[in-house]
Scaffold this motif. Structure first.
Motif, PDB file in Angstrom:
ATOM      1  N   PRO A  26      -4.907  17.383   3.528  1.00 53.76           N
ATOM      2  CA  PRO A  26      -5.317  16.007   3.225  1.00 53.76           C
ATOM      3  C   PRO A  26      -4.379  15.006   3.892  1.00 53.76           C
ATOM      4  O   PRO A  26      -3.174  15.220   3.973  1.00 53.76           O
ATOM      5  N   ILE A  27      -4.943  13.895   4.350  1.00 55.72           N
ATOM      6  CA  ILE A  27      -4.150  12.865   5.008  1.00 55.72           C
ATOM      7  C   ILE A  27      -4.557  11.494   4.483  1.00 55.72           C
ATOM      8  O   ILE A  27      -5.643  11.325   3.910  1.00 55.72           O
ATOM      9  N   SER A  28      -3.676  10.534   4.682  1.00 59.07           N
ATOM     10  CA  SER A  28      -3.992   9.140   4.347  1.00 59.07           C
ATOM     11  C   SER A  28      -3.435   8.235   5.428  1.00 59.07           C
ATOM     12  O   SER A  28      -2.514   8.618   6.162  1.00 59.07           O
ATOM     13  N   VAL A  29      -3.997   7.057   5.527  1.00 60.04           N
ATOM     14  CA  VAL A  29      -3.459   6.026   6.407  1.00 60.04           C
ATOM     15  C   VAL A  29      -3.107   4.821   5.544  1.00 60.04           C
ATOM     16  O   VAL A  29      -3.695   4.606   4.476  1.00 60.04           O
ATOM     17  N   GLY A  30      -2.131   4.056   6.000  1.00 62.53           N
ATOM     18  CA  GLY A  30      -1.728   2.904   5.222  1.00 62.53           C
ATOM     19  C   GLY A  30      -0.788   1.999   5.984  1.00 62.53           C
ATOM     20  O   GLY A  30      -0.479   2.248   7.158  1.00 62.53           O
ATOM     21  N   VAL A  31      -0.336   0.969   5.308  1.00 60.97           N
ATOM     22  CA  VAL A  31       0.630   0.039   5.891  1.00 60.97           C
ATOM     23  C   VAL A  31       1.743  -0.207   4.883  1.00 60.97           C
ATOM     24  O   VAL A  31       1.541  -0.140   3.671  1.00 60.97           O
ATOM     25  N   SER A  32       2.937  -0.492   5.415  1.00 63.44           N
ATOM     26  CA  SER A  32       4.092  -0.878   4.614  1.00 63.44           C
ATOM     27  C   SER A  32       4.455  -2.311   4.998  1.00 63.44           C
ATOM     28  O   SER A  32       4.586  -2.617   6.184  1.00 63.44           O
ATOM     29  N   LEU A  33       4.638  -3.176   4.005  1.00 64.40           N
ATOM     30  CA  LEU A  33       4.807  -4.591   4.306  1.00 64.40           C
ATOM     31  C   LEU A  33       5.628  -5.292   3.224  1.00 64.40           C
ATOM     32  O   LEU A  33       5.866  -4.745   2.145  1.00 64.40           O
ATOM     33  N   PHE A  34       6.055  -6.503   3.547  1.00 64.16           N
ATOM     34  CA  PHE A  34       6.911  -7.259   2.648  1.00 64.16           C
ATOM     35  C   PHE A  34       6.125  -8.015   1.592  1.00 64.16           C
ATOM     36  O   PHE A  34       6.650  -8.319   0.525  1.00 64.16           O
ATOM     37  N   ASP A  35       4.867  -8.360   1.888  1.00 61.59           N
ATOM     38  CA  ASP A  35       4.098  -9.252   1.019  1.00 61.59           C
ATOM     39  C   ASP A  35       2.674  -8.737   0.889  1.00 61.59           C
ATOM     40  O   ASP A  35       2.058  -8.341   1.885  1.00 61.59           O
ATOM     41  N   LEU A  36       2.157  -8.737  -0.339  1.00 63.74           N
ATOM     42  CA  LEU A  36       0.804  -8.247  -0.580  1.00 63.74           C
ATOM     43  C   LEU A  36      -0.107  -9.374  -1.069  1.00 63.74           C
ATOM     44  O   LEU A  36      -1.034  -9.150  -1.837  1.00 63.74           O
ATOM     45  N   ALA A  37       0.151 -10.591  -0.592  1.00 62.47           N
ATOM     46  CA  ALA A  37      -0.623 -11.741  -1.051  1.00 62.47           C
ATOM     47  C   ALA A  37      -2.094 -11.625  -0.675  1.00 62.47           C
ATOM     48  O   ALA A  37      -2.970 -12.096  -1.406  1.00 62.47           O
ATOM     49  N   ASP A  38      -2.392 -11.001   0.461  1.00 63.06           N
ATOM     50  CA  ASP A  38      -3.782 -10.889   0.942  1.00 63.06           C
ATOM     51  C   ASP A  38      -4.264  -9.456   0.752  1.00 63.06           C
ATOM     52  O   ASP A  38      -4.742  -8.814   1.678  1.00 63.06           O
ATOM     53  N   GLU A  39      -4.155  -8.961  -0.470  1.00 65.52           N
ATOM     54  CA  GLU A  39      -4.409  -7.545  -0.761  1.00 65.52           C
ATOM     55  C   GLU A  39      -5.815  -7.102  -0.368  1.00 65.52           C
ATOM     56  O   GLU A  39      -5.991  -6.029   0.228  1.00 65.52           O
ATOM     57  N   GLN A  40      -6.819  -7.868  -0.694  1.00 57.80           N
ATOM     58  CA  GLN A  40      -8.191  -7.431  -0.438  1.00 57.80           C
ATOM     59  C   GLN A  40      -8.464  -7.283   1.059  1.00 57.80           C
ATOM     60  O   GLN A  40      -9.115  -6.332   1.498  1.00 57.80           O
ATOM     61  N   ARG A  41      -7.987  -8.232   1.845  1.00 58.77           N
ATOM     62  CA  ARG A  41      -8.192  -8.130   3.293  1.00 58.77           C
ATOM     63  C   ARG A  41      -7.461  -6.908   3.859  1.00 58.77           C
ATOM     64  O   ARG A  41      -8.016  -6.163   4.659  1.00 58.77           O
ATOM     65  N   LEU A  42      -6.224  -6.709   3.426  1.00 61.78           N
ATOM     66  CA  LEU A  42      -5.447  -5.562   3.903  1.00 61.78           C
ATOM     67  C   LEU A  42      -6.108  -4.250   3.496  1.00 61.78           C
ATOM     68  O   LEU A  42      -6.193  -3.309   4.286  1.00 61.78           O
ATOM     69  N   ALA A  43      -6.575  -4.189   2.250  1.00 60.34           N
ATOM     70  CA  ALA A  43      -7.245  -2.976   1.783  1.00 60.34           C
ATOM     71  C   ALA A  43      -8.497  -2.686   2.607  1.00 60.34           C
ATOM     72  O   ALA A  43      -8.796  -1.531   2.927  1.00 60.34           O
ATOM     73  N   GLY A  44      -9.218  -3.740   2.962  1.00 64.61           N
ATOM     74  CA  GLY A  44     -10.404  -3.544   3.804  1.00 64.61           C
ATOM     75  C   GLY A  44     -10.057  -3.006   5.173  1.00 64.61           C
ATOM     76  O   GLY A  44     -10.748  -2.122   5.697  1.00 64.61           O
ATOM     77  N   LEU A  45      -8.983  -3.518   5.762  1.00 63.00           N
ATOM     78  CA  LEU A  45      -8.563  -3.039   7.079  1.00 63.00           C
ATOM     79  C   LEU A  45      -8.087  -1.586   7.026  1.00 63.00           C
ATOM     80  O   LEU A  45      -8.413  -0.783   7.901  1.00 63.00           O
ATOM     81  N   VAL A  46      -7.326  -1.251   5.987  1.00 67.72           N
ATOM     82  CA  VAL A  46      -6.840   0.129   5.843  1.00 67.72           C
ATOM     83  C   VAL A  46      -8.013   1.075   5.590  1.00 67.72           C
ATOM     84  O   VAL A  46      -8.097   2.157   6.194  1.00 67.72           O
ATOM     85  N   GLY A  47      -8.927   0.681   4.718  1.00 68.17           N
ATOM     86  CA  GLY A  47     -10.083   1.523   4.440  1.00 68.17           C
ATOM     87  C   GLY A  47     -10.957   1.733   5.660  1.00 68.17           C
ATOM     88  O   GLY A  47     -11.459   2.837   5.905  1.00 68.17           O
ATOM     89  N   ASP A  48     -11.143   0.667   6.448  1.00 68.29           N
ATOM     90  CA  ASP A  48     -11.929   0.784   7.677  1.00 68.29           C
ATOM     91  C   ASP A  48     -11.256   1.735   8.664  1.00 68.29           C
ATOM     92  O   ASP A  48     -11.930   2.547   9.310  1.00 68.29           O
ATOM     93  N   CYS A  49      -9.922   1.666   8.760  1.00 73.49           N
ATOM     94  CA  CYS A  49      -9.194   2.567   9.649  1.00 73.49           C
ATOM     95  C   CYS A  49      -9.363   4.013   9.202  1.00 73.49           C
ATOM     96  O   CYS A  49      -9.573   4.907  10.030  1.00 73.49           O
ATOM     97  N   ALA A  50      -9.286   4.258   7.887  1.00 73.51           N
ATOM     98  CA  ALA A  50      -9.452   5.618   7.369  1.00 73.51           C
ATOM     99  C   ALA A  50     -10.844   6.161   7.685  1.00 73.51           C
ATOM    100  O   ALA A  50     -10.999   7.327   8.091  1.00 73.51           O
ATOM    101  N   ASP A  51     -11.865   5.336   7.529  1.00 73.89           N
ATOM    102  CA  ASP A  51     -13.234   5.765   7.810  1.00 73.89           C
ATOM    103  C   ASP A  51     -13.427   6.027   9.313  1.00 73.89           C
ATOM    104  O   ASP A  51     -14.094   7.012   9.697  1.00 73.89           O
TER     105      ASP A  51
END
Length: 229
Positions: free
Chosen positions: A197-222
Motif C-alpha cells: 500500500p502507498i499514499s501520496v501527500g504534502v508536508s506544509l507549514f499552514d493548513l488554512a486552505d485544507e479543502q483545496r489541498l485535499a482535492g489536489l492530493v486526492g487528484d494526484c493519488a487517483d
C-alpha cells in the motif's frame, strides 16, 4: 537508526556493518571512525574493519578530511527499488508540490508497523518549504501518510480516532507527529491489491486552505493509480 531485534538466525557481524551504513545515511557530511564506533557501540578497531570492508565494496568513501561518507556503490543497489513506481510518480509529485507550494511525498508500507518515504519532491517556486530525505521510516499510525494507508482498510476497534476520521473524509491530516509544527495531508493510492500500500501527500507549514489541498492530493493519488494501471 532503525531498531532491529536480533534473533539466533541472524548475523551479528552483518547487522553491525549495516548499522554503519544506516548511521552514515543520517550524517551525509561524514563521520570519523571513532564517531562510527560510538554510534554503533563497538570498539574503534572493530569499526575500522567494518569501514575498510565497506570501502572495498565502494559503499563508503573517505573525503579529504578522512571522514567517512556514503559511497557511490550505494547508487546501483538502491536504483532498482520500486523503479517503475518512482518513475511514474515523479512528474505527478512535482506537479503536486508546485501546485501546493509544499513538499510532496510518496510513502509505502514497510511492514505491519512502519511506512517509508520512497520519494520526496520539493516545490520549485516556493520561498520556503520543508526538507527531509527519502528513506525516512516512521510509524504507520503516526503522521498523515501512514494514517491514510490505514484508513483505506476496514475499520478496527483499536485504531486511532484520527484514522476513522480520515476514512470518513477521504484524506488524513496530522500535525507535528512526524516533523514538529508541520502539517501533513495525505491520500491512499487506490487499487494496490498485489503490491505494498502507498499514499501520496504534502508536508506544509499552514493548513488554512485544507479543502483545496485535499482535492489536489486526492487528484494526484487517483492519477497515480490510473498511471500504474
Amino acid at each position: 537508526m532503525e531498531d532491529v531485534e536480533l534473533d539466533g538466525g541472524m548475523s551479528k557481524t552483518l547487522h553491525s556493518g549495516l548499522r554503519v551504513l544506516e548511521l552514515l545515511s543520517a550524517h551525509p557530511d561524514g563521520l570519523t571512525v571513532t564517531e562510527i564506533a560510538d554510534g554503533i557501540g563497538v570498539h574503534r578497531t572493530v569499526a575500522h574493519r567494518f569501514v575498510r570492508t565497506l570501502e572495498a565494496h565502494r559503499l563508503v568513501r573517505r573525503d579529504r578530511a578522512k571522514r567517512i561518507r556514503p559511497g557511490a556503490g550505494l547508487v546501483p543497489l538502491a536504483e532498482p527499488v520500486e523503479r517503475d513506481l518512482r518513475a511514474v510518480a515523479t512528474p505527478l509529485l512535482e506537479e503536486l508540490a508546485d501546485e501546493c507550494g509544499a513538499t510532496a511525498h510518496l510513502v509505502s508500507q514497510e511492514d505491519d508497523d512502519h511506512v517509508r518515504a520512497l520519494l520526496v519532491v520539493e516545490p520549485r517556486r516556493a520561498s520556503v518549504h520543508i526538507a527531509f530525505r527519502p528513506g525516512q521510516l516512521d510509524r504507520i499510525d503516526r503522521g498523515s501518510a501512514g494514517m491514510a494507508i490505514l484508513a483505506a482498510r476496514p475499520a478496527r476497534a483499536d485504531e486511532r480516532t484520527e484514522v476513522g476520521e480520515a476514512r470518513t473524509r477521504g484524506y488524513a491530516v496530522s500535525y507535528g507527529e512526524v516533523i514538529p509544527s508541520i502539517y501533513g495531508i495525505s491520500c491512499a493510492v487506490p487499487g494496490r491489491r498485489d503490491s505494498a500500500p502507498i499514499s501520496v501527500g504534502v508536508s506544509l507549514f499552514d493548513l488554512a486552505d485544507e479543502q483545496r489541498l485535499a482535492g489536489l492530493v486526492g487528484d494526484c493519488a487517483d492519477r497515480l493509480a490510473r498511471a500504474l494501471g
